[in-house]
Design a protein around this motif. Sequence first.
Motif, PDB file in Angstrom:
ATOM      1  N   LEU A 143       0.917  -1.175  -0.032  1.00 27.69           N
ATOM      2  CA  LEU A 143      -0.088   0.129   0.001  1.00 27.69           C
ATOM      3  C   LEU A 143       0.758   1.277   0.071  1.00 27.69           C
ATOM      4  CD1 LEU A 143      -2.843  -1.211   2.520  1.00 27.69           C
ATOM      5  CD2 LEU A 143      -3.106  -0.589   0.108  1.00 27.69           C
ATOM      6  N   SER A 144       2.128   1.036   0.477  1.00 29.62           N
ATOM      7  CA  SER A 144       3.020   2.250   0.505  1.00 29.62           C
ATOM      8  C   SER A 144       3.347   2.688  -1.110  1.00 29.62           C
ATOM      9  CB  SER A 144       4.326   1.802   1.212  1.00 29.62           C
ATOM     10  OG  SER A 144       5.405   2.570   0.875  1.00 29.62           O
ATOM     11  N   ILE A 145       3.491   1.794  -1.885  1.00 29.10           N
ATOM     12  CA  ILE A 145       3.544   1.950  -3.248  1.00 29.10           C
ATOM     13  C   ILE A 145       2.379   2.602  -3.825  1.00 29.10           C
ATOM     14  CG2 ILE A 145       4.057   0.585  -5.717  1.00 29.10           C
ATOM     15  CD1 ILE A 145       6.382   0.509  -3.610  1.00 29.10           C
ATOM     16  N   VAL A 146       1.057   2.018  -3.429  1.00 30.06           N
ATOM     17  CA  VAL A 146      -0.154   2.691  -4.012  1.00 30.06           C
ATOM     18  C   VAL A 146      -0.299   4.033  -3.602  1.00 30.06           C
ATOM     19  CG1 VAL A 146      -2.701   2.409  -3.972  1.00 30.06           C
ATOM     20  CG2 VAL A 146      -1.188   0.338  -3.729  1.00 30.06           C
ATOM     21  N   ALA A 147       0.329   4.223  -2.407  1.00 33.71           N
ATOM     22  CA  ALA A 147       0.164   5.851  -1.973  1.00 33.71           C
ATOM     23  C   ALA A 147       1.211   6.746  -2.806  1.00 33.71           C
ATOM     24  CB  ALA A 147       0.449   5.865  -0.507  1.00 33.71           C
ATOM     25  N   GLY A 148       2.330   6.082  -3.101  1.00 29.04           N
ATOM     26  CA  GLY A 148       3.425   6.750  -3.808  1.00 29.04           C
ATOM     27  C   GLY A 148       2.876   7.167  -5.085  1.00 29.04           C
ATOM     28  N   ALA A 157      -7.022  16.182  -4.075  1.00 25.33           N
ATOM     29  CA  ALA A 157      -6.504  15.505  -5.261  1.00 25.33           C
ATOM     30  C   ALA A 157      -5.693  14.095  -4.818  1.00 25.33           C
ATOM     31  CB  ALA A 157      -5.459  16.386  -6.082  1.00 25.33           C
ATOM     32  N   ILE A 158      -5.094  14.075  -3.931  1.00 29.67           N
ATOM     33  CA  ILE A 158      -4.217  13.148  -3.458  1.00 29.67           C
ATOM     34  C   ILE A 158      -5.017  11.873  -2.839  1.00 29.67           C
ATOM     35  CG2 ILE A 158      -2.456  12.082  -1.782  1.00 29.67           C
ATOM     36  CD1 ILE A 158      -1.083  14.730  -2.086  1.00 29.67           C
ATOM     37  N   ILE A 159      -6.093  12.353  -2.183  1.00 26.75           N
ATOM     38  CA  ILE A 159      -7.192  11.453  -1.511  1.00 26.75           C
ATOM     39  C   ILE A 159      -7.705  10.700  -2.292  1.00 26.75           C
ATOM     40  CG2 ILE A 159      -9.222  11.069  -0.195  1.00 26.75           C
ATOM     41  CD1 ILE A 159      -6.669  11.489   1.643  1.00 26.75           C
ATOM     42  N   GLY A 160      -8.194  11.726  -3.533  1.00 27.83           N
ATOM     43  CA  GLY A 160      -9.055  11.039  -4.997  1.00 27.83           C
ATOM     44  C   GLY A 160      -8.289   9.796  -5.519  1.00 27.83           C
ATOM     45  N   ALA A 161      -7.081  10.354  -5.826  1.00 30.09           N
ATOM     46  CA  ALA A 161      -6.122   9.479  -6.605  1.00 30.09           C
ATOM     47  C   ALA A 161      -5.769   8.240  -5.842  1.00 30.09           C
ATOM     48  CB  ALA A 161      -4.726  10.266  -6.830  1.00 30.09           C
ATOM     49  N   ARG A 201      -8.857   0.961  -4.415  1.00 29.95           N
ATOM     50  CA  ARG A 201      -9.977  -0.045  -4.734  1.00 29.95           C
ATOM     51  C   ARG A 201      -9.580  -1.173  -5.650  1.00 29.95           C
ATOM     52  NH1 ARG A 201     -13.226   1.328  -0.870  1.00 29.95           N
ATOM     53  NH2 ARG A 201     -13.874   3.277  -0.601  1.00 29.95           N
ATOM     54  N   THR A 202      -8.779  -0.665  -6.714  1.00 27.68           N
ATOM     55  CA  THR A 202      -8.479  -1.669  -7.573  1.00 27.68           C
ATOM     56  C   THR A 202      -7.284  -2.679  -6.859  1.00 27.68           C
ATOM     57  OG1 THR A 202      -8.338   0.147  -9.091  1.00 27.68           O
ATOM     58  CG2 THR A 202      -7.597  -1.936  -9.878  1.00 27.68           C
ATOM     59  N   VAL A 214      -1.794  -0.400 -10.935  1.00 28.24           N
ATOM     60  CA  VAL A 214      -1.015   0.409 -10.042  1.00 28.24           C
ATOM     61  C   VAL A 214       0.522   0.043 -10.117  1.00 28.24           C
ATOM     62  CG1 VAL A 214      -1.056  -0.856  -7.748  1.00 28.24           C
ATOM     63  CG2 VAL A 214      -1.075   1.805  -8.034  1.00 28.24           C
ATOM     64  N   LEU A 215       0.769  -1.169 -10.502  1.00 29.58           N
ATOM     65  CA  LEU A 215       2.328  -1.704 -10.555  1.00 29.58           C
ATOM     66  C   LEU A 215       2.823  -1.255 -11.784  1.00 29.58           C
ATOM     67  CD1 LEU A 215       2.045  -5.290  -8.931  1.00 29.58           C
ATOM     68  CD2 LEU A 215       2.693  -2.896  -7.947  1.00 29.58           C
TER      69      LEU A 215
END
Length: 325
Positions: free
Chosen positions: A153-158, A247-251, A257-258, A267-268
């Motif tokens: 999830l750290s990658i997803v956030a980045g 914008a960050i929260i939306g992105a 979700r995916t 995301v990868l």
Amino acid sequence: MNPENRADLLLGQLRRGPDKALHIAGRLRLSETEIAQAVETLEERGYRLATESGGVLRLVGVPDLLIADEIEHSLGGAGFGRPLFTYGSLGSTNTVALQLAESGSPEGTLVTAEEQTEGRGRQGRSWHSPPGLGIWMSLILRPKLDPARAAGLSIVAGVAIAAAMEGPAGARVRIKWPNDVLIDDRKVAGVLCESVLEGMRVRHTVVGIGVNVNHKPDEIPPLLRDRAVSLRVATGRPHDRVELLAAIIGAFEQRYRTYAGDRPGPVLAEFRERSGLIGRGVRITQDGGGFDGTVLDITNEGSLLVSTQAGPRTVAAGEASLRMD
Ligand code: ATP
């Protein structure tokens, strides 16, 4: 109705556009005196209002603060960011979010602070979080993922931060595995993901995000200047923190979700593209030791697959630091 509520109502009206004070008073069933008091209350909160000819009231400026009203307005609709806890000064938003998660706060809960006095990075490192200049926030998640997958999830956030910043930055925003976001090779944002486990499952995860937004060059501590940058320094102009936060929260929500819906692929793919890591020579440092290799790929867990002289190795996010050759 108390004066604060009347001010909220007036703000709601003014967000739709300028209008005659008399018309607003009629619509809200308030007296002229109550409208005048509401104007004062909004001004005390830092809003700027103008009275134009014909008694027209106009909202001309919102305060440069991470206040609940502005964040909720920018987030719009349903989604992450609710419930919302906004603080002035706080030790660490992750610490408060972890406490809230422990006491049952739902997925999507957001904690923000104007300042963190004990902002945290990985492995006990500190995160500089001065008042009014950045976005210091933490989001509570309750992912149905195994702990290894939750580490990704750290990658997803980045990836989400980089995507949300690209527009305002007007420049390529890169990701440095596993948890940093860079502009011109300097850190503009960082992520700290902390999960609490229950046996083999994740009870909750807190994703902490720190973004350097409006620091002027001399507001970045001298010791960090060669490694850190703010969006303002990178672009030469200040930015709206609330807009960027939303914008960050939306992105993030969209990608989460995916990813948490067992489709880590998209995301990868974004990570591969934004990190520029695949095929690159790197040095990995872990627990005092280290090794060199070439990055082959990223796994579904956000770990790096690195080809080394001793064969391929998998390096989990959270454990290691990386230097590019
Ligand atoms: P490395 O980049 O060496 O792998 P890291 O990514 O593990 O380190 P983090 O834990 O993410 O580092 O962040 C903490 C480090 O980031 C601090 O030790 C400091 O060097 C730097 N730092 C602290 N505050 C900020 C900030 N506001 N902006 C950019 N960098 C910061």
